[in-house]
Design a protein around this motif. Structure first.
Motif, mmCIF file in Angstrom:
data_model
loop_
_atom_site.group_PDB
_atom_site.id
_atom_site.type_symbol
_atom_site.label_atom_id
_atom_site.label_comp_id
_atom_site.label_asym_id
_atom_site.label_seq_id
_atom_site.Cartn_x
_atom_site.Cartn_y
_atom_site.Cartn_z
ATOM 1 N N ALA A 163 13.395 41.615 42.880
ATOM 2 C CA ALA A 163 13.337 40.148 42.893
ATOM 3 C C ALA A 163 12.295 39.645 41.900
ATOM 4 C CB ALA A 163 13.026 39.655 44.300
ATOM 5 N N GLN A 164 11.155 40.322 41.849
ATOM 6 C CA GLN A 164 10.122 39.941 40.884
ATOM 7 C C GLN A 164 10.616 40.125 39.455
ATOM 8 O OE1 GLN A 164 6.634 42.294 42.043
ATOM 9 N NE2 GLN A 164 5.593 40.394 42.569
ATOM 10 N N LYS A 165 11.264 41.254 39.211
ATOM 11 C CA LYS A 165 11.764 41.554 37.874
ATOM 12 C C LYS A 165 12.822 40.551 37.428
ATOM 13 C CE LYS A 165 13.957 45.330 35.266
ATOM 14 N NZ LYS A 165 14.511 46.711 35.363
ATOM 15 N N ARG A 166 13.686 40.137 38.374
ATOM 16 C CA ARG A 166 14.762 39.198 38.040
ATOM 17 C C ARG A 166 14.310 37.733 38.135
ATOM 18 N NH1 ARG A 166 19.738 42.317 39.025
ATOM 19 N NH2 ARG A 166 19.284 44.098 37.691
ATOM 20 N N ASP A 167 13.054 37.533 38.551
ATOM 21 C CA ASP A 167 12.520 36.190 38.735
ATOM 22 C C ASP A 167 13.395 35.390 39.703
ATOM 23 O OD1 ASP A 167 10.751 34.079 38.421
ATOM 24 O OD2 ASP A 167 11.835 33.252 36.688
ATOM 25 N N CYS A 168 13.699 36.015 40.844
ATOM 26 C CA CYS A 168 14.484 35.344 41.877
ATOM 27 C C CYS A 168 13.846 35.638 43.230
ATOM 28 C CB CYS A 168 15.950 35.789 41.846
ATOM 29 S SG CYS A 168 16.213 37.528 42.300
ATOM 30 N N ARG A 169 14.423 35.078 44.277
ATOM 31 C CA ARG A 169 13.891 35.257 45.624
ATOM 32 C C ARG A 169 14.756 36.245 46.403
ATOM 33 N NH1 ARG A 169 14.547 29.285 47.415
ATOM 34 N NH2 ARG A 169 16.536 29.813 46.425
ATOM 35 N N LEU A 170 14.205 36.740 47.503
ATOM 36 C CA LEU A 170 14.972 37.648 48.349
ATOM 37 C C LEU A 170 16.240 36.976 48.867
ATOM 38 C CD1 LEU A 170 12.023 39.273 50.318
ATOM 39 C CD2 LEU A 170 13.507 40.419 48.657
ATOM 40 N N ILE A 171 16.161 35.693 49.210
ATOM 41 C CA ILE A 171 17.353 34.993 49.697
ATOM 42 C C ILE A 171 18.436 34.948 48.621
ATOM 43 C CG2 ILE A 171 16.550 32.665 49.057
ATOM 44 C CD1 ILE A 171 17.914 31.617 51.579
ATOM 45 N N ASP A 172 18.028 34.856 47.339
ATOM 46 C CA ASP A 172 19.014 34.819 46.257
ATOM 47 C C ASP A 172 19.763 36.148 46.155
ATOM 48 O OD1 ASP A 172 18.086 32.247 45.589
ATOM 49 O OD2 ASP A 172 16.534 33.085 44.285
ATOM 50 N N GLU A 180 21.494 25.935 50.566
ATOM 51 C CA GLU A 180 22.417 25.243 49.658
ATOM 52 C C GLU A 180 22.027 25.467 48.203
ATOM 53 O OE1 GLU A 180 21.913 21.338 51.273
ATOM 54 O OE2 GLU A 180 23.799 21.426 52.379
ATOM 55 N N ARG A 181 20.726 25.412 47.915
ATOM 56 C CA ARG A 181 20.270 25.618 46.531
ATOM 57 C C ARG A 181 20.639 27.013 46.052
ATOM 58 N NH1 ARG A 181 15.631 22.826 48.310
ATOM 59 N NH2 ARG A 181 14.519 24.803 48.654
ATOM 60 N N SER A 182 20.363 28.005 46.893
ATOM 61 C CA SER A 182 20.651 29.379 46.501
ATOM 62 C C SER A 182 22.153 29.626 46.397
ATOM 63 C CB SER A 182 20.022 30.342 47.515
ATOM 64 O OG SER A 182 20.203 31.682 47.112
ATOM 65 N N TRP A 183 22.917 29.016 47.286
ATOM 66 C CA TRP A 183 24.368 29.225 47.314
ATOM 67 C C TRP A 183 25.035 28.700 46.044
ATOM 68 C CZ3 TRP A 183 26.821 32.510 50.180
ATOM 69 C CH2 TRP A 183 28.213 32.422 50.358
ATOM 70 N N GLN A 184 24.446 27.672 45.449
ATOM 71 C CA GLN A 184 25.017 27.083 44.245
ATOM 72 C C GLN A 184 24.583 27.791 42.971
ATOM 73 O OE1 GLN A 184 27.417 24.918 44.505
ATOM 74 N NE2 GLN A 184 27.125 24.880 46.732
ATOM 75 N N MET A 185 23.561 28.625 43.066
ATOM 76 C CA MET A 185 23.063 29.344 41.894
ATOM 77 C C MET A 185 24.005 30.484 41.503
ATOM 78 S SD MET A 185 19.047 29.699 42.945
ATOM 79 C CE MET A 185 18.894 31.131 41.849
ATOM 80 N N ALA A 186 23.889 30.890 40.253
ATOM 81 C CA ALA A 186 24.606 32.092 39.829
ATOM 82 C C ALA A 186 23.994 33.305 40.518
ATOM 83 C CB ALA A 186 24.520 32.249 38.320
ATOM 84 N N SER A 187 24.818 34.297 40.836
ATOM 85 C CA SER A 187 24.325 35.499 41.501
ATOM 86 C C SER A 187 23.369 36.263 40.586
ATOM 87 C CB SER A 187 25.491 36.409 41.890
ATOM 88 O OG SER A 187 25.015 37.661 42.345
ATOM 89 N N PRO A 188 22.254 36.751 41.127
ATOM 90 C CA PRO A 188 21.343 37.557 40.300
ATOM 91 C C PRO A 188 21.832 38.982 40.081
ATOM 92 C CG PRO A 188 20.461 37.341 42.524
ATOM 93 C CD PRO A 188 21.714 36.508 42.482
ATOM 94 N N TRP A 189 22.918 39.349 40.761
ATOM 95 C CA TRP A 189 23.421 40.710 40.629
ATOM 96 C C TRP A 189 24.256 40.874 39.363
ATOM 97 C CZ3 TRP A 189 21.052 44.047 43.450
ATOM 98 C CH2 TRP A 189 20.561 43.684 44.710
ATOM 99 N N GLN A 190 24.149 42.025 38.737
ATOM 100 C CA GLN A 190 24.942 42.364 37.565
ATOM 101 C C GLN A 190 26.140 43.185 38.023
ATOM 102 O OE1 GLN A 190 22.142 44.357 35.033
ATOM 103 N NE2 GLN A 190 20.819 42.559 34.835
ATOM 104 N N GLU A 191 27.335 42.637 37.843
ATOM 105 C CA GLU A 191 28.570 43.257 38.316
ATOM 106 C C GLU A 191 28.423 43.628 39.791
ATOM 107 O OE1 GLU A 191 29.582 46.367 35.568
ATOM 108 O OE2 GLU A 191 29.984 44.954 33.949
ATOM 109 N N ALA A 192 28.729 44.856 40.161
ATOM 110 C CA ALA A 192 28.670 45.247 41.577
ATOM 111 C C ALA A 192 27.493 46.181 41.839
ATOM 112 C CB ALA A 192 29.973 45.924 41.988
#
Length: 296
Positions: free
Chosen positions: A226-235, A264-276
């Motif tokens: 999460a730190q590396k991707r600059d996102c949160r655990l919920i994301d 709602e904010r996180s749900w509307q964001m693009a997924s931080p995951w790369q492919e699967a």
């Protein structure tokens, strides 16, 4: 297409969740949550007879003419076998659920304990459930499961909807083909325990002491990602859920409008995951993943 959001209501009737420090949601908070959920387009509510007074709290706070579709669950039955007299009790319990909720019918009624369908006399239960749907009192029937074994021997006519555990760490029912086989037969699937009762959303240093060191280390690695991707655990947790195209919905329990806004904010964001790549975060330890095995 990503799943829909379904608002879980266990916290409306119980102090539910291993990380829930705020306890049961006060009724004023329930009204605010329902209003905000409706305004944001959430249309599914998940409740149960076993969730304390959640059904009654919902019924008192649903706005007239609301657009929510309500799913409830018949409580696990304590008796070891059934007779025709039990159908009278189930009918009364269902009627009371509808009265508490202020509804004439429900979107779905699930069995909280699928094992009830394997007890002697279970044909009485099965026929009563099918009768509810035939009478138009429910649109859908289903079961809430923990493992694929819970579906063994269940009449497919009862499987309009299956609710099952699914999270970034608990992908067992994806991996064993349960999700894909249910979807192939036309069953709607709702994923629950998306946050593992909140464990996935907080740092491992804040976890209860009984959590295994293996799972704790695993989560610390997720924190680093999460730190590396600059996102949160919920994301990361929600990003996994958004990519599960076989799901009709994911059930998320909330305690406040602030939590709903964050969702709602996180749900509307693009997924931080790369492919699967989320596949490599699956764990297999049932003692860590199944809340029934956690200490009280």
């Amino acid at each position: 297409m990503k799943p829909a959001l379904c608002l879980g209501t266990a916290q409306f009737g119980l102090a539910y969740g291993v990380t829930n420090a705020s306890g049961q949601v006060p009724e004023s908070g329930v009204a605010q949550l329902l209003n905000q959920a409706s305004a944001s387009g959430i249309r599914l509510l998940d409740t149960a007879q076993a969730y304390g007074d959640a059904e009654a709290v919902l019924g008192r706070n649903l706005a007239p003419g609301h657009a929510f579709q309500i799913i409830s669950k018949l409580s696990a039955q304590l008796q070891s076998s059934f007779t025709e007299l039990d159908t009278v009790v189930w009918e009364e319990e269902f009627r009371r659920s509808c009265e508490r909720l202020g509804q004439e019918s429900l979107d779905a009624l699930l069995l909280h304990a699928p094992v009830d369908l394997r007890k002697p006399g279970s044909t009485y239960l099965e026929e009563w459930l099918l009768g509810l749907r035939n009478r138009g009192l429910v649109k859908r029937l289903g079961v809430s499961i923990y493992t694929s074994d819970d579906l063994e021997g269940v009449n497919p006519e009862l499987l309009d909807l299956v609710q099952l555990p699914l999270s970034l760490f608990d992908q067992r029912l994806l991996q064993d083909g349960t999700v894909s086989s249910l979807r192939a037969r036309g069953t709607a699937i709702h994923g629950r325990s998306l946050y593992l009762q909140g464990l996935l959303l907080i740092p491992a240093v804040e976890w209860p002491n009984w959590v295994s060191s293996g799972m704790r280390n695993h989560h610390q690695n997720l924190e680093k990602l999460a730190q590396k991707r600059d996102c949160r655990l919920i994301d990361l947790a929600l990003g996994f859920a958004k990519e599960q195209s076989d799901l009709e919905a994911v059930v998320v329990g909330l305690c406040s409008t602030e939590e709903l806004a964050e969702l709602e904010r996180s749900w509307q964001m693009a997924s931080p995951w790369q492919e699967a790549e989320w596949e490599i975060w699956a764990l297999q330890d049932a003692d860590s993943l199944d809340p029934r095995r956690w200490p009280n």
